[in-house]
Design an enzyme around this catalytic site. Sequence first.
Site, PDB file in Angstrom:
ATOM      1  N   GLU A 274      -4.737  -8.748   2.872  1.00  0.00           N
ATOM      2  CA  GLU A 274      -5.766  -8.431   3.858  1.00  0.00           C
ATOM      3  C   GLU A 274      -6.991  -9.332   3.786  1.00  0.00           C
ATOM      4  OE1 GLU A 274      -3.141  -4.886   3.778  1.00  0.00           O
ATOM      5  OE2 GLU A 274      -3.913  -6.289   2.277  1.00  0.00           O
TER       6      GLU A 274
ATOM      7  N   GLU B 287       0.828  -1.205   0.000  1.00  0.00           N
ATOM      8  CA  GLU B 287       0.000   0.000   0.000  1.00  0.00           C
ATOM      9  C   GLU B 287       0.865   1.258   0.000  1.00  0.00           C
ATOM     10  OE1 GLU B 287      -4.202  -0.567   1.144  1.00  0.00           O
ATOM     11  OE2 GLU B 287      -3.254  -1.019   3.082  1.00  0.00           O
TER      12      GLU B 287
END
Length: 266
Positions: free
Chosen positions: A140, A120
């Site tokens: 995730e 990210e």
Amino acid sequence: MGGTEHLTVQREGATLVLTLNRPQAKNALSLAMLVGLYDGWLEADEDDSVRSVVLTGAGGSFCAGMDLKALAGKGMEGEQYRDRLKADPDLHWKAMLRHHRPRKPVIAAVEGYCVAGGTEMLQGTDIRVAGDSATFGLFEVRRGLFPIGGSTVRLQRQIPRTHALEMLLTGRPYSAREAADIGLVGHVVPDGTALQKALEIAERVNSCGPLAVEAVKASVYETADLTETDGLAAELARGWPVFDTADAKEGARAFAEKRPPRYRRA
């Protein structure tokens, strides 16, 4: 120069090198690291002698994502930084480049793990170099979590949507070669040489006119979501003032005189 016990800050000429420094935890993000990153981005923005930034990790890894225990401020490791987070509840998002875009070019030098929060944060960088054995991925969903660091917005704008959705929805790891094939990184180099390659790119950036470099970066991001007509108008508004600078005149003069230009940010 600043830094914390989990983030080192060094100068390599006109390049500021920020090194994530928790190798025993594969550079998982701690509160100390986030505070150091935030301060590093501010230093780069405010110091006109800095022309580029390289972001890398110590010990053969880039970043394995969030360390939830450390971020909760357990023990002395996080306690001394909690006031900073209270003073600016957005600090962690700025540190991870979700809510902050440095005006200087940021080059990522990735070795080893660059997963979850690491991938990210990578999306907030401008140029990306990876060692052959680097591993990328947004894990995730495998843990029943959401990649809230910006990936559902940014990733589809940086790589083809089908690849973005596969990465987001499967949570599988990607090799450096796969990451290059889908456009997530620009260079794959032998293991252990990503930082060297990133510094080489930074030196090329540093040799260019700093006002021009910063204006070009700003224009790319400002126009990304505009129509072509609006984007071209915004480009002119951003670009024409560069031609009136002393640096622009110095660039032309240096070319005519066959010598390296001496830019002064003027």
